[in-house]
Every structure is written in structure tokens, then in C-alpha cells.
Design an enzyme around this catalytic site. Structure first.
Site, PDB file in Angstrom:
ATOM      1  N   SER A  12     -31.798  41.784  76.909  1.00 45.35           N
ATOM      2  CA  SER A  12     -32.274  42.172  75.580  1.00 45.35           C
ATOM      3  C   SER A  12     -33.727  41.774  75.328  1.00 45.35           C
ATOM      4  CB  SER A  12     -31.383  41.526  74.519  1.00 45.35           C
ATOM      5  OG  SER A  12     -31.435  40.108  74.664  1.00 45.35           O
ATOM      6  N   LYS A  34     -26.677  37.489  77.765  1.00 39.95           N
ATOM      7  CA  LYS A  34     -25.789  36.353  78.061  1.00 39.95           C
ATOM      8  C   LYS A  34     -25.930  35.224  77.052  1.00 39.95           C
ATOM      9  CE  LYS A  34     -28.589  34.157  81.684  1.00 39.95           C
ATOM     10  NZ  LYS A  34     -28.567  33.693  83.071  1.00 39.95           N
ATOM     11  N   THR A  42     -39.216  36.938  76.903  1.00 40.15           N
ATOM     12  CA  THR A  42     -40.100  37.671  75.981  1.00 40.15           C
ATOM     13  C   THR A  42     -40.440  36.824  74.754  1.00 40.15           C
ATOM     14  OG1 THR A  42     -39.161  39.772  76.705  1.00 40.15           O
ATOM     15  CG2 THR A  42     -40.277  39.761  74.566  1.00 40.15           C
ATOM     16  N   TYR A  44     -40.774  33.815  74.396  1.00 39.13           N
ATOM     17  CA  TYR A  44     -41.626  32.661  74.660  1.00 39.13           C
ATOM     18  C   TYR A  44     -43.073  33.052  74.975  1.00 39.13           C
ATOM     19  CZ  TYR A  44     -37.527  29.646  74.710  1.00 39.13           C
ATOM     20  OH  TYR A  44     -36.408  28.948  74.350  1.00 39.13           O
ATOM     21  N   GLY A  47     -49.517  34.389  74.959  1.00 41.26           N
ATOM     22  CA  GLY A  47     -50.874  34.946  75.051  1.00 41.26           C
ATOM     23  C   GLY A  47     -50.989  36.318  74.443  1.00 41.26           C
ATOM     24  N   GLY A  48     -50.301  37.296  75.031  1.00 43.88           N
ATOM     25  CA  GLY A  48     -50.382  38.632  74.477  1.00 43.88           C
ATOM     26  C   GLY A  48     -50.069  39.702  75.489  1.00 43.88           C
ATOM     27  N   GLU A 113     -58.503  36.667  78.758  1.00 38.84           N
ATOM     28  CA  GLU A 113     -57.793  35.624  79.512  1.00 38.84           C
ATOM     29  C   GLU A 113     -58.314  35.576  80.938  1.00 38.84           C
ATOM     30  OE1 GLU A 113     -53.609  36.446  79.171  1.00 38.84           O
ATOM     31  OE2 GLU A 113     -53.491  35.430  77.232  1.00 38.84           O
ATOM     32  N   HIS A 241     -47.523  28.651  86.209  1.00 37.17           N
ATOM     33  CA  HIS A 241     -48.520  28.574  85.145  1.00 37.17           C
ATOM     34  C   HIS A 241     -49.210  27.238  85.285  1.00 37.17           C
ATOM     35  CE1 HIS A 241     -50.588  28.718  81.381  1.00 37.17           C
ATOM     36  NE2 HIS A 241     -50.213  29.978  81.253  1.00 37.17           N
ATOM     37  N   ARG A 288     -55.031  32.259  87.682  1.00 39.27           N
ATOM     38  CA  ARG A 288     -53.975  31.245  87.621  1.00 39.27           C
ATOM     39  C   ARG A 288     -53.674  30.529  88.926  1.00 39.27           C
ATOM     40  NH1 ARG A 288     -49.472  34.093  83.896  1.00 39.27           N
ATOM     41  NH2 ARG A 288     -50.701  33.772  82.036  1.00 39.27           N
ATOM     42  N   HIS A 349     -43.329  30.025  86.512  1.00 36.86           N
ATOM     43  CA  HIS A 349     -43.578  30.813  85.310  1.00 36.86           C
ATOM     44  C   HIS A 349     -43.137  32.270  85.430  1.00 36.86           C
ATOM     45  CE1 HIS A 349     -45.565  31.746  81.602  1.00 36.86           C
ATOM     46  NE2 HIS A 349     -46.422  32.571  82.164  1.00 36.86           N
ATOM     47  N   GLU A 373     -39.342  41.967  84.264  1.00 36.77           N
ATOM     48  CA  GLU A 373     -39.661  40.936  85.262  1.00 36.77           C
ATOM     49  C   GLU A 373     -38.734  40.966  86.480  1.00 36.77           C
ATOM     50  OE1 GLU A 373     -40.574  37.155  83.571  1.00 36.77           O
ATOM     51  OE2 GLU A 373     -40.526  36.153  85.516  1.00 36.77           O
ATOM     52  N   ARG A 384     -49.996  38.155  89.721  1.00 37.89           N
ATOM     53  CA  ARG A 384     -50.042  38.908  88.461  1.00 37.89           C
ATOM     54  C   ARG A 384     -51.255  38.515  87.629  1.00 37.89           C
ATOM     55  NH1 ARG A 384     -47.289  37.662  82.882  1.00 37.89           N
ATOM     56  NH2 ARG A 384     -47.674  35.571  83.644  1.00 37.89           N
TER      57      ARG A 384
HETATM   58  C1  LIG Z   1     -43.668  30.723  78.209  1.00 33.85           C
HETATM   59  C2  LIG Z   1     -43.984  32.115  78.659  1.00 33.85           C
HETATM   60  C3  LIG Z   1     -45.174  32.724  78.260  1.00 33.85           C
HETATM   61  C4  LIG Z   1     -45.479  34.020  78.676  1.00 33.85           C
HETATM   62  N1  LIG Z   1     -46.622  34.625  78.216  1.00 33.85           N
HETATM   63  C5  LIG Z   1     -46.857  35.927  78.528  1.00 33.85           C
HETATM   64  C6  LIG Z   1     -47.965  36.622  77.957  1.00 33.85           C
HETATM   65  O1  LIG Z   1     -48.718  36.079  77.160  1.00 33.85           O
HETATM   66  N2  LIG Z   1     -48.145  37.922  78.319  1.00 33.85           N
HETATM   67  C7  LIG Z   1     -47.333  38.576  79.204  1.00 33.85           C
HETATM   68  O2  LIG Z   1     -47.563  39.758  79.487  1.00 33.85           O
HETATM   69  N3  LIG Z   1     -46.265  37.936  79.742  1.00 33.85           N
HETATM   70  C8  LIG Z   1     -46.009  36.642  79.423  1.00 33.85           C
HETATM   71  N4  LIG Z   1     -44.924  36.003  79.954  1.00 33.85           N
HETATM   72  C9  LIG Z   1     -44.027  36.750  80.828  1.00 33.85           C
HETATM   73  C10 LIG Z   1     -43.176  37.691  79.985  1.00 33.85           C
HETATM   74  O3  LIG Z   1     -42.781  37.041  78.799  1.00 33.85           O
HETATM   75  C11 LIG Z   1     -41.939  38.133  80.736  1.00 33.85           C
HETATM   76  O4  LIG Z   1     -42.273  38.587  82.011  1.00 33.85           O
HETATM   77  C12 LIG Z   1     -41.247  39.259  79.996  1.00 33.85           C
HETATM   78  O5  LIG Z   1     -41.029  38.889  78.659  1.00 33.85           O
HETATM   79  C13 LIG Z   1     -39.935  39.609  80.666  1.00 33.85           C
HETATM   80  O6  LIG Z   1     -39.260  40.497  79.842  1.00 33.85           O
HETATM   81  P1  LIG Z   1     -37.869  41.082  80.340  1.00 33.85           P
HETATM   82  O7  LIG Z   1     -37.411  41.996  79.274  1.00 33.85           O
HETATM   83  O8  LIG Z   1     -38.024  41.608  81.707  1.00 33.85           O
HETATM   84  O9  LIG Z   1     -36.918  39.795  80.459  1.00 33.85           O
HETATM   85  P2  LIG Z   1     -36.511  38.694  79.371  1.00 33.85           P
HETATM   86  O10 LIG Z   1     -37.344  38.809  78.170  1.00 33.85           O
HETATM   87  O11 LIG Z   1     -36.467  37.395  80.053  1.00 33.85           O
HETATM   88  O12 LIG Z   1     -35.029  39.111  78.987  1.00 33.85           O
HETATM   89  C14 LIG Z   1     -33.983  38.904  79.909  1.00 33.85           C
HETATM   90  C15 LIG Z   1     -32.668  39.242  79.250  1.00 33.85           C
HETATM   91  O13 LIG Z   1     -31.655  39.354  80.238  1.00 33.85           O
HETATM   92  C16 LIG Z   1     -30.499  38.671  79.802  1.00 33.85           C
HETATM   93  N5  LIG Z   1     -29.710  38.306  80.979  1.00 33.85           N
HETATM   94  C17 LIG Z   1     -30.119  37.677  82.098  1.00 33.85           C
HETATM   95  N6  LIG Z   1     -29.090  37.569  82.957  1.00 33.85           N
HETATM   96  C18 LIG Z   1     -28.020  38.139  82.365  1.00 33.85           C
HETATM   97  C19 LIG Z   1     -26.668  38.320  82.735  1.00 33.85           C
HETATM   98  N7  LIG Z   1     -26.169  37.895  83.899  1.00 33.85           N
HETATM   99  N8  LIG Z   1     -25.838  38.940  81.850  1.00 33.85           N
HETATM  100  C20 LIG Z   1     -26.280  39.354  80.651  1.00 33.85           C
HETATM  101  N9  LIG Z   1     -27.554  39.201  80.249  1.00 33.85           N
HETATM  102  C21 LIG Z   1     -28.404  38.608  81.098  1.00 33.85           C
HETATM  103  C22 LIG Z   1     -31.035  37.503  79.017  1.00 33.85           C
HETATM  104  O14 LIG Z   1     -30.029  36.958  78.193  1.00 33.85           O
HETATM  105  C23 LIG Z   1     -32.162  38.204  78.262  1.00 33.85           C
HETATM  106  O15 LIG Z   1     -31.621  38.878  77.154  1.00 33.85           O
HETATM  107  C24 LIG Z   1     -44.602  34.709  79.544  1.00 33.85           C
HETATM  108  C25 LIG Z   1     -43.409  34.094  79.946  1.00 33.85           C
HETATM  109  C26 LIG Z   1     -43.090  32.812  79.505  1.00 33.85           C
HETATM  110  C27 LIG Z   1     -41.816  32.178  79.933  1.00 33.85           C
END
Ligand SMILES: Cc1cc2nc3c(=O)[nH]c(=O)nc-3n(C[C@H](O)[C@H](O)[C@H](O)COP(=O)(O)OP(=O)(O)OC[C@H]3O[C@@H](n4cnc5c(N)ncnc54)[C@H](O)[C@@H]3O)c2cc1C
Length: 524
Positions: A12, A34, A42, A44, A47-48, A113, A241, A288, A349, A373, A384
Site C-alpha cells: 500500500s 501486512k 513511502t 518515511y 527529501g522529495g 540533493e 544512507h 551517497r 536504505h 522498490e 540510485r
Molecule cells: C527514511 C526513508 C527516506 C526516504 N526518502 C526518499 C526520498 O526523499 N525520495 C525518494 O524518492 N525516495 C526516498 N526513499 C525511498 C522510498 O521511500 C521508497 O523507495 C518508496 O517509498 C517505496 O515505495 P513502495 O510503494 O515500493 O514500497 P513501500 O512504500 O515500502 O510499501 C510497501 C508495502 O508493501 C506491504 N508489504 C510488504 N510485504 C508484504 C506482504 N508479505 N504482505 C502484504 N503486504 C506486504 C507493506 O505493508 C507496505 O504496505 C526513502 C526511504 C526511506 C526508508
């Protein structure tokens, strides 16, 4: 119990939620998470989100910066596509209600950045991801065609294997029919059948002892796809990071955004002296991987457990205004960032590799897409560029949605899928077997498969992993499902892929730095 959806979205975060919104007018969608919907990487992101908006920035400059960071392994066509499609996806986020900061003239305030040659990072204070997640979570909850399943854990993908057929990685006719999903509260496993399944399950940070990722980031999607005989690639490229807040015992580690260095903060040793110029002429604004390795080296040379980020000479009021979350967090542990230097340490990270996908987010397995991701699109290559991941996630959510909508008409629900078989299992007798193996795994990866690697360290890591793998598989076979055990098993799967690919890469490139292969011995 069996449930049928046109689209099953596992995750999500920005990837899964935006995909769901893009297809929801055309079919029934399940979004499975989960934890709570908002507990994602997302949320967390501080930056942006990178996108070209106006002169002097150009697509060509963003493309060039991304290719330089990727150190020769980016797919140039993918980089061009993502950079060019980014502004349209930003417009959609804004249309959905995401608020990005503006300046006094009412234009979007674009930050800069490390590794970016122009100001192109849209942000919402220092909690951009939280703002994006807030809007997306609300919208998916409000959409009548989307059913949200919080605290549901996807265990395994359903393929021909579950109908008793032999499935091999070399086969190109593997089909995904949905997933076995564990309702954490009731303890039941349901068959979620779907015409199209989307893995958007995020990163792997919890493989390491220090990480900025929340507890959900355990590589579940990559492990599921790997078990279903799909393909992962570029797993050796784990981004650390450089600057997470040094606060022993805290998990996840609190991130001190790169934007702070973009804003003027500089890295210093405990002696108060700057050190980055020794490593790179861009100083504290170097990419980085260079900054993380430099900090790692400084800590090792001086036997320290952290270095400092100094922003004490910047305007205190502006600092508080630009970085309110960081200000508050540091304040809560007795550090006033306007007068004290911030202790920082590198933390796992972001995973640049993942499930191999094509330009539309399609995996090797039919009717299965991977976005965000968890996927490896070719955008990041060996490293990246900061703030390129949120944009990649939403661009690929859009492409996958368009592609899935083109293909869904020809797909039907699979009949005859057996229920999850729990016979012969019981509750794990001792949780300590799981928690201790998890801790050991994290230590192994932090010490041997971290920022600086060697052939010997990788071999040692693989030998240790084998032991943990066998113990865990044995436990898994006789235990009733538990989230902790599934996550441990997934982390082991992912860890195996990382070590194997790190061993196969006989060079130092991008984020993979092996002292047995000095950077000047890089192939091509
Ligand atoms: C602290 C921090 C700062 C960051 N800053 C930046 C930034 O400034 N700019 C940038 O571009 N990127 C940044 N990133 C990276 C970026 O946030 C992530 O790469 C991106 O948000 C990933 O999005 P996603 O939708 O792929 O996964 P996520 O947002 O991690 O969502 C994963 C989802 O999968 C679900 N899930 C996982 N396994 C299961 C399972 N087995 N069953 C059911 N559900 C499951 C989780 O519950 C969650 O809902 C940062 C990351 C972190 C941790």
C-alpha cells in the site's frame, strides 16, 4: 476461504496505492498490506520526488545525472522514459491532493540533493512521503471498487506449481493466479484469486542491523517471486544512507535527509574538522555511496561509532522551518540542531535491484507485475540518484496499469486452486529460535555484506547463511504460519540472492565495493 478480484495489489505504498487508483474504475481491486496502510517506506521518505519542472533544468540534465549515478549499468531507454514521464505523474499526484511546498512567488520550491546538478526535488517540508501516503491512503479507502485488507500478509504466489505441475525457472509459461494471504488477526490463510497480481511490497532494509526502513521492509515480494521461479537481478546494489541519526537501540534509524547537506550542512569528524574534501571534490554534496564509504572509513580509522553533521552556522529560524521533523526528533533526544552538531551513521536504505521487469513493470511470470522498490527496472543501475525512487514507483504504476488494462480482458480466474495446507504443523515452540536467527542474519549482513565487502567476507556470509537457512526451513515445515517466521525465511531468500550476485560481480561498481577489486579494475 476464496476471494476473487480483478487486481490483487500486494503493498500500500506509493507504488501499490497509485496502481490501485489507476485501475479501480475498471475492475475490482484488493489492496493487501501486512500492517496498517500507512506503515510503508513511502511514509518515511523525507527529501522529495525528482522531476524536471522549469529552466535552467532540462530532461537531458536529469537523464545525465541519473546515468552518472548508475555507474554504467542503467538502461538508458528506461532512464529517458522515466525522466520524460515524471512531470505528468507529478501533475496527477497534485490533482489527487498532494501538497508540495511553494516559494514566495507561488511557484513550486525545488530543492537540490547530492548528485543532482539542478534544483528539481519537489518536497513537502521534510516529510514528503508522509504527505503522499496520507493522500493515497485516503483515496484508496474512499474508492468503492477498492477493498483494503490491513494486517493481511501475502505468503506465496499461486502458480501451476499449486496444481501439481513442475515449474522451472527456464519455463516462459509460468502463470500467476493470485496469492495465499494470511489474515494475521484470525490466523486463517485465504486464496486471493486474481486475474492480475501486482507486487508492490517495497524494500529489504531489515536484512541489516541498522536501517532507515520500517519493520515491513523484509523483501517478501522478491522472495515470493524467487520461490515461484521468477527472476531477480542487481541484488548486490544495496544503498546505504550516509546520514541516519546515531541513537543506539532505535529501529528504524531516523534519517537525516540529504536535503540538509544540499541546504549547507557539512560532515565533520569528532575533532570538528571537515573530511569529505579528502574523498571527493564535491565535498559533503558527493553522491551517497561516496559519502557512505567516506564515513565508514573515517569511523574505522578513528575507531568511532559515528561522525557529525554540522548545521549550526545556518540561520536557526530557517532551519527550523525547513526541517521541522528533524528539529523535533533531535530535540526529543536532547540535540538542538541550531547549536549542536548531529551525530550520524550510515544505515541500509534502498535496494536498487529486485524483481526483473520490462518497461511496463511485467515480470518473467505471466499476469504478474512488480512495481516500486521491489522491482528492478533499469533506472538506477548500480546506484540510485537521490529522490529518483518515488518517481520511478509512480511512473511504473502508471505503465503497469495501462498494460494490465490492455491485457485483462483475455484472462479468467483459475479454478481448482487447493486451500493452504497446514496439516502436520503446530505453533513454533520457541520464538527465540526465530528472533535469534533474525538477529544473527542482520549481524552477518552488516559485517560481511555491508558498505565495504571482500571475497572472504562474502564467502563467510554465505557459509553462515547456509546454517541459518537449513534451521529455518526445518522450523517452517513443522510450524503454523507466523509473520515473523515468514519474514525471516524471506530475508534469508533475499540475502542468498544478494551474496550470490555480489560474488558473481568480480569488480567494484556503484554501490558494490569489494576491496579485492579496486575501482580502477572495473570492467569496461
Ligand atoms: C527514511 C526513508 C527516506 C526516504 N526518502 C526518499 C526520498 O526523499 N525520495 C525518494 O524518492 N525516495 C526516498 N526513499 C525511498 C522510498 O521511500 C521508497 O523507495 C518508496 O517509498 C517505496 O515505495 P513502495 O510503494 O515500493 O514500497 P513501500 O512504500 O515500502 O510499501 C510497501 C508495502 O508493501 C506491504 N508489504 C510488504 N510485504 C508484504 C506482504 N508479505 N504482505 C502484504 N503486504 C506486504 C507493506 O505493508 C507496505 O504496505 C526513502 C526511504 C526511506 C526508508
Amino acid at each position: 476461504m476464496e476471494k476473487e478480484f480483478d487486481f490483487l495489489v500486494i503493498g500500500s505504498g506509493i507504488a501499490g496505492s497509485s496502481f490501485a487508483l489507476k485501475v479501480a474504475d475498471f475492475g475490482k481491486v484488493a489492496v493487501v498490506s501486512k500492517d496498517r496502510l500507512q506503515e510503508t517506506n513511502t511514509s518515511y521518505a523525507q527529501g522529495g520526488i525528482a522531476a524536471v519542472s522549469s529552466k535552467p533544468d532540462t530532461f537531458a540534465k536529469h537523464i545525465k545525472d541519473t546515468l552518472i549515478a548508475g555507474d554504467g549499468l542503467c538502461n538508458k531507454d528506461v532512464v529517458e522514459m522515466v525522466v520524460r514521464e515524471a512531470p505528468k505523474q507529478i501533475d496527477e499526484l497534485i490533482k489527487w491532493g498532494v501538497q508540495f511546498d511553494t516559494n514566495t512567488t507561488g511557484e513550486y520550491d525545488m530543492a537540490k540533493e547530492g548528485g543532482h546538478t539542478e534544483h528539481r526535488i519537489l518536497h513537502h517540508k521534510d516529510n514528503t512521503g508522509f504527505e503522499i501516503q496520507r493522500v493515497l491512503s485516503r483515496k484508496i479507502k474512499d474508492h468503492p471498487n477498492i477493498t483494503v485488507f490491513e494486517n493481511y500478509f501475502a505468503v506465496d504466489l499461486i502458480t501451476q506449481h499449486h496444481l501439481g505441475k513442475l515449474v522451472r525457472r527456464s519455463h516462459d509459461d509460468i502463470e500467476c493466479y493470485g496469492a495465499y494471504v494470511f489474515d494475521i488477526e484470525s490466523g486463517h490463510v485465504h486464496n486471493f484469486l486474481a486475474k492480475i497480481t501486482i507486487i508492490a511490497s517495497g524494500g529489504i532494509g531489515n536484512l541489516y542491523a541498522t536501517t532507515t526502513n520500517p519493520h515491513i521492509a523484509t523483501g517478501d515480494g522478491i522472495a515470493m517471486v524467487s520461490r515461484a521461479k521468477g527472476i531477480a537481478e542487481n541484488m548486490e546494489f544495496v544503498q546505504f544512507h550516509p546520514t541516519s541519526l546515531y541513537n543506539p537501540g532505535e529501529r528504524p534509524s531516523f534519517l537525516i535527509t540529504e536535503a540538509m547537506r544540499g541546504y549547507g550542512a557539512v560532515l565533520k569528524g569528532k575533532n570538528g574538522r571537515e573530511f569529505m574534501q579528502k574523498y571527493d571534490k564535491r565535498g559533503s554534496l558527493a553522491p551517497r555511496d561516496i559519502v557512505a564509504r567516506a564515513i565508514d572509513n573515517e569511523m574505522k580509522i578513528h575507531g568511532e561509532d559515528h561522525v557529525y553533521l554540522d548545521c549550526t552556522y545556518l540561520d536557526p529560524e530557517e532551519l527550523r522551518q525547513h526541517f521541522p521533523t528533524i528539529y523535533e526528533k533531535c530535540n526529543s533526544i536532547g540535540i538542538d540542531i541550531t547549536s549542536d552538531m548531529i551525530p550520524v551513521v550510515p544505515a541500509a536504505h534502498y535496494l536498487c535491484g529486485g524483481i526483473k521487469v520490462d518497461g511496463n513493470g511485467k515480470t518473467w511470470i505471466n499476469n504478474l507485475y512488480a512495481i516500486g522498490e521491489t522491482s528492478s527496472t533499469g533506472l538506477h543501475g548500480a546506484n540510485r540518484l537521490a529522490s529518483n525512487s518515488l518517481i520511478e514507483a509512480i511512473v511504473y504504476a502508471d505503465r503497469a496499469a495501462q498494460d494490465a488494462l490492455r491485457h485483462i480482458k483475455g484472462i479468467t480466474f483459475k479454478k481448482g486452486i487447493p486451500a493452504w495446507d497446514e496439516s502436520g504443523t503446530s505453533h513454533p515452540e520457541e520464538m527465540v529460535l526465530i528472533t535469534q536467527n533474525c538477529r544473527e542474519l542482520q549481524q552477518i549482513f552488516s559485517y560481511y555484506v555491508g558498505i565495504v565487502r571482500s571475497n572472504l567476507r562474502l564467502k563467510r556470509a554465505m557459509d553462515r547463511l547456509e546454517i541459518i537457512y537449513h534451521e529455518t526451513e526445518e522450523l517452517y515445515k513443522k510450524s503454523r504460519l507466523s509473520v515473523k517466521l515468514c519474514e525471516l525465511r524471506n530475508l534469508i531468500n533475499v540475502g542468498y540472492l544478494i551474496i550470490r550476485m555480489a560474488q558473481q560481480r568480480e569488480e567494484s561498481r556503484g554501490l558494490h565495493y569489494n576491496i579485492d577489486y579496486p575501482p580502477d579494475s572495473k570492467k569496461n
